[in-house]
Design a protein around this motif. Structure first.
Motif, PDB file in Angstrom:
ATOM      1  N   CYS A 110      11.130   4.237  -0.646  1.00 53.32           N
ATOM      2  CA  CYS A 110      10.148   4.559   0.396  1.00 53.32           C
ATOM      3  C   CYS A 110      10.830   5.131   1.628  1.00 53.32           C
ATOM      4  O   CYS A 110      10.380   6.127   2.206  1.00 53.32           O
ATOM      5  N   ARG A 111      11.930   4.516   2.033  1.00 53.89           N
ATOM      6  CA  ARG A 111      12.629   4.987   3.228  1.00 53.89           C
ATOM      7  C   ARG A 111      13.221   6.374   3.011  1.00 53.89           C
ATOM      8  O   ARG A 111      13.150   7.246   3.892  1.00 53.89           O
ATOM      9  N   HIS A 112      13.815   6.606   1.839  1.00 54.72           N
ATOM     10  CA  HIS A 112      14.392   7.911   1.550  1.00 54.72           C
ATOM     11  C   HIS A 112      13.316   9.001   1.526  1.00 54.72           C
ATOM     12  O   HIS A 112      13.515  10.096   2.053  1.00 54.72           O
ATOM     13  N   ILE A 113      12.200   8.693   0.905  1.00 52.33           N
ATOM     14  CA  ILE A 113      11.109   9.670   0.851  1.00 52.33           C
ATOM     15  C   ILE A 113      10.611   9.980   2.262  1.00 52.33           C
ATOM     16  O   ILE A 113      10.390  11.134   2.625  1.00 52.33           O
ATOM     17  N   SER A 114      10.440   8.939   3.075  1.00 50.62           N
ATOM     18  CA  SER A 114       9.936   9.115   4.439  1.00 50.62           C
ATOM     19  C   SER A 114      10.833  10.033   5.257  1.00 50.62           C
ATOM     20  O   SER A 114      10.350  10.855   6.041  1.00 50.62           O
ATOM     21  N   HIS A 115      12.140   9.901   5.077  1.00 45.45           N
ATOM     22  CA  HIS A 115      13.073  10.697   5.872  1.00 45.45           C
ATOM     23  C   HIS A 115      13.368  12.055   5.265  1.00 45.45           C
ATOM     24  O   HIS A 115      13.887  12.940   5.962  1.00 45.45           O
ATOM     25  N   SER A 116      13.038  12.242   3.999  1.00 44.81           N
ATOM     26  CA  SER A 116      13.419  13.481   3.319  1.00 44.81           C
ATOM     27  C   SER A 116      12.299  14.502   3.228  1.00 44.81           C
ATOM     28  O   SER A 116      12.552  15.704   3.312  1.00 44.81           O
ATOM     29  N   GLU A 168       6.665  -7.290   1.799  1.00 45.82           N
ATOM     30  CA  GLU A 168       7.746  -6.434   2.296  1.00 45.82           C
ATOM     31  C   GLU A 168       7.342  -5.732   3.590  1.00 45.82           C
ATOM     32  O   GLU A 168       8.157  -5.545   4.492  1.00 45.82           O
ATOM     33  N   ALA A 169       6.085  -5.334   3.685  1.00 49.53           N
ATOM     34  CA  ALA A 169       5.602  -4.714   4.916  1.00 49.53           C
ATOM     35  C   ALA A 169       5.615  -5.717   6.067  1.00 49.53           C
ATOM     36  O   ALA A 169       5.951  -5.375   7.209  1.00 49.53           O
ATOM     37  N   TYR A 181       4.826  -2.070  -6.769  1.00 51.44           N
ATOM     38  CA  TYR A 181       5.037  -3.434  -6.271  1.00 51.44           C
ATOM     39  C   TYR A 181       4.169  -4.387  -7.086  1.00 51.44           C
ATOM     40  O   TYR A 181       3.027  -4.092  -7.404  1.00 51.44           O
ATOM     41  N   ARG A 182       4.720  -5.547  -7.402  1.00 50.34           N
ATOM     42  CA  ARG A 182       4.059  -6.480  -8.314  1.00 50.34           C
ATOM     43  C   ARG A 182       3.656  -7.771  -7.598  1.00 50.34           C
ATOM     44  O   ARG A 182       3.910  -7.954  -6.412  1.00 50.34           O
ATOM     45  N   LEU A 183       3.027  -8.670  -8.352  1.00 45.01           N
ATOM     46  CA  LEU A 183       2.790 -10.022  -7.871  1.00 45.01           C
ATOM     47  C   LEU A 183       4.043 -10.847  -8.141  1.00 45.01           C
ATOM     48  O   LEU A 183       4.662 -10.726  -9.207  1.00 45.01           O
ATOM     49  N   GLN A 184       4.403 -11.664  -7.194  1.00 42.58           N
ATOM     50  CA  GLN A 184       5.631 -12.455  -7.306  1.00 42.58           C
ATOM     51  C   GLN A 184       5.328 -13.914  -6.998  1.00 42.58           C
ATOM     52  O   GLN A 184       4.551 -14.216  -6.086  1.00 42.58           O
ATOM     53  N   GLY A 185       5.906 -14.802  -7.787  1.00 41.62           N
ATOM     54  CA  GLY A 185       5.721 -16.227  -7.537  1.00 41.62           C
ATOM     55  C   GLY A 185       4.538 -16.826  -8.267  1.00 41.62           C
ATOM     56  O   GLY A 185       4.094 -17.931  -7.938  1.00 41.62           O
ATOM     57  N   ILE A 186       4.021 -16.090  -9.251  1.00 42.67           N
ATOM     58  CA  ILE A 186       2.945 -16.605 -10.091  1.00 42.67           C
ATOM     59  C   ILE A 186       3.108 -16.013 -11.484  1.00 42.67           C
ATOM     60  O   ILE A 186       3.479 -14.852 -11.627  1.00 42.67           O
ATOM     61  N   SER A 187       2.864 -16.798 -12.507  1.00 46.44           N
ATOM     62  CA  SER A 187       3.002 -16.312 -13.879  1.00 46.44           C
ATOM     63  C   SER A 187       1.686 -15.703 -14.347  1.00 46.44           C
ATOM     64  O   SER A 187       0.654 -15.807 -13.681  1.00 46.44           O
ATOM     65  N   THR A 188       1.723 -15.068 -15.504  1.00 50.16           N
ATOM     66  CA  THR A 188       0.601 -14.244 -15.930  1.00 50.16           C
ATOM     67  C   THR A 188      -0.677 -15.034 -16.195  1.00 50.16           C
ATOM     68  O   THR A 188      -1.770 -14.594 -15.840  1.00 50.16           O
ATOM     69  N   HIS A 189      -0.576 -16.203 -16.793  1.00 50.08           N
ATOM     70  CA  HIS A 189      -1.801 -16.928 -17.171  1.00 50.08           C
ATOM     71  C   HIS A 189      -2.546 -17.499 -15.958  1.00 50.08           C
ATOM     72  O   HIS A 189      -3.781 -17.358 -15.884  1.00 50.08           O
ATOM     73  N   ALA A 245       9.937   0.851 -11.430  1.00 50.12           N
ATOM     74  CA  ALA A 245       9.144  -0.212 -12.053  1.00 50.12           C
ATOM     75  C   ALA A 245       9.886  -1.553 -12.033  1.00 50.12           C
ATOM     76  O   ALA A 245      11.008  -1.654 -11.534  1.00 50.12           O
ATOM     77  N   HIS A 246       9.228  -2.562 -12.561  1.00 48.66           N
ATOM     78  CA  HIS A 246       9.729  -3.915 -12.789  1.00 48.66           C
ATOM     79  C   HIS A 246       9.715  -4.756 -11.513  1.00 48.66           C
ATOM     80  O   HIS A 246      10.097  -4.303 -10.433  1.00 48.66           O
ATOM     81  N   ALA A 247       9.274  -5.991 -11.672  1.00 52.74           N
ATOM     82  CA  ALA A 247       9.090  -6.897 -10.540  1.00 52.74           C
ATOM     83  C   ALA A 247      10.380  -7.124  -9.764  1.00 52.74           C
ATOM     84  O   ALA A 247      10.358  -7.303  -8.545  1.00 52.74           O
ATOM     85  N   ARG A 248      11.504  -7.102 -10.454  1.00 57.49           N
ATOM     86  CA  ARG A 248      12.777  -7.442  -9.795  1.00 57.49           C
ATOM     87  C   ARG A 248      13.283  -6.351  -8.856  1.00 57.49           C
ATOM     88  O   ARG A 248      14.151  -6.611  -8.020  1.00 57.49           O
ATOM     89  N   ASN A 249      12.760  -5.137  -8.963  1.00 57.69           N
ATOM     90  CA  ASN A 249      13.334  -4.007  -8.229  1.00 57.69           C
ATOM     91  C   ASN A 249      12.658  -3.769  -6.872  1.00 57.69           C
ATOM     92  O   ASN A 249      12.391  -2.636  -6.482  1.00 57.69           O
ATOM     93  N   VAL A 250      12.424  -4.845  -6.142  1.00 59.51           N
ATOM     94  CA  VAL A 250      11.745  -4.728  -4.848  1.00 59.51           C
ATOM     95  C   VAL A 250      12.590  -3.934  -3.860  1.00 59.51           C
ATOM     96  O   VAL A 250      12.100  -3.005  -3.203  1.00 59.51           O
ATOM     97  N   GLU A 251      13.859  -4.285  -3.725  1.00 59.35           N
ATOM     98  CA  GLU A 251      14.716  -3.602  -2.760  1.00 59.35           C
ATOM     99  C   GLU A 251      14.880  -2.125  -3.109  1.00 59.35           C
ATOM    100  O   GLU A 251      14.982  -1.273  -2.220  1.00 59.35           O
TER     101      GLU A 251
END
Length: 334
Positions: free
Chosen positions: A186-192, A247-248, A216-224, A174-180
């Motif tokens: 995703c990569r680990h799941i794909s290979h495992s 990211e894709a 994955y979240r929205l980035q570069g825009i605030s909630t309101h 979770a959380h917007a900051r944890n993109v990487e």
């Protein structure tokens, strides 16, 4: 895996995202996630078509039999039903699903890892026609803040009507900051997943479907400002802020996968019991955390048509809305 075949694909990328497109060391352009058109006409009445209904839902630890009926729908115009669930409550949701489907469908396979579960159903008495059925699971770091709520993925590999399919249900960090971190998961799941079988879902599978709370979240825009666009039914303008599409496009995840247009409102985070977005002190930015992606091997001889991609707003017991897709598959004639 090859590109999507037999699909009407179109790009829905902003100029901002397109600038992020990059080449690998061989000079190959990353495809990103291809947005496909919804085709209203379904050839379900013909025996040569296999229709697949896919549902994903983060249940937030709550459920009711009424919710199960809403997920499945009342018009069972599908052959295969794949239901991927996250944050599943402790009572047996699989039994509730089977009860709701008893008149038309039977359980072909189930993959579970605590609160992360995946069920694949086929037409009643179709068990003998389901071949090469295998299940697998892969855990990643993180437990969603609560004991027993696993992060990772479960998978089902199955052949039905001569079409080899893999369904993956995942729940990422979770959380917007944890993109990487999500990209890495995703990569680990794909290979495992199914690695003990030589990873057949990558090498020999006709159709691969990923579903789940990808987070994955929205980035570069605030909630309101985001909520203002949603209230005006302009949420299509938010897709340029979607982390998953970005990211894709960079080639980090799901390169060459397909997805229907995000024409429904962001699926997270809602106040439980309503269709109102989060009014807690966090007032989270609404996001399309819950997604269904698919890829057709271009050498498989399979045509695919997407007939629906939507959220189920009527379900209100969770802070997520379920998402449903309807995909019809046909083996091309020689």
């Amino acid at each position: 895996m090859g590109n999507c075949s037999g699909l009407h694909c179109r790009r829905e990328r902003s100029k901002e995202v397109k600038k992020d497109r990059r080449f690998d060391s061989m000079g190959t352009v990353h495809e990103g996630i291809k947005t496909v058109d919804i085709e209203k006409v379904c050839e379900f009445s013909t025996s040569s078509v296999t229709c697949v209904c896919i549902v994903t839902w983060n249940m937030n630890g709550k459920a009711s039999s009424g919710d199960m009926a809403e997920l499945i729908g009342w018009h069972r115009r599908f052959d295969i039903l794949a239901v991927g669930l996250q944050e599943v409550p402790k009572h047996d949701v699989g039994v509730q699903l089977q009860a709701a489907l008893a008149e038309t469908h039977c359980l072909l396979a189930a993959a579970t890892m605590q609160s992360l579960q995946l069920f694949v159903f086929g037409p009643k008495n179709s068990e003998p026609y389901a071949k090469e059925t295998r299940v697998d699971k892969h855990a990643v770091r993180g437990c969603g803040g609560l004991v027993g709520r696993k992060k990772g993925a479960v998978g089902v590999h199955i052949e039905f009507n001569g079409i080899r399919m893999v369904f993956v249900s995942c729940h990422l960090s979770a959380h917007a900051r944890n993109v990487e971190e999500r990209n890495s998961q995703c990569r680990h799941i794909s290979h495992s997943l199914f690695s003990g079988d030589g990873n057949p879902w990558r090498r020999h599978c006709h159709v691969t479907v990923w579903m789940g709370d990808l987070n994955y979240r929205l980035q570069g825009i605030s909630t309101h400002p985001a909520r203002s666009l949603i209230r005006k039914n302009l949420h299509n303008l938010l897709t340029s802020k979607d982390q998953l599409l970005r990211e894709a496009e960079r080639g980090e995840v799901f390169d060459g996968y397909c997805e229907g247009s995000l024409s429904f409102k962001p699926t997270y985070k809602y106040n439980v019991g309503s269709s109102n977005y989060d009014t807690s002190y966090k007032v989270r930015v609404p996001s399309w955390t819950d997604r269904i992606l698919f890829k057709i091997d271009s050498s498989s001889g399979i045509d695919a048509v997407l007939h629906a991609y939507e959220s189920i707003d009527r379900v209100k017991t969770s802070d997520h809305k379920p998402v449903k897709a309807h995909l019809c598959l046909k083996v091309k004639s020689a």
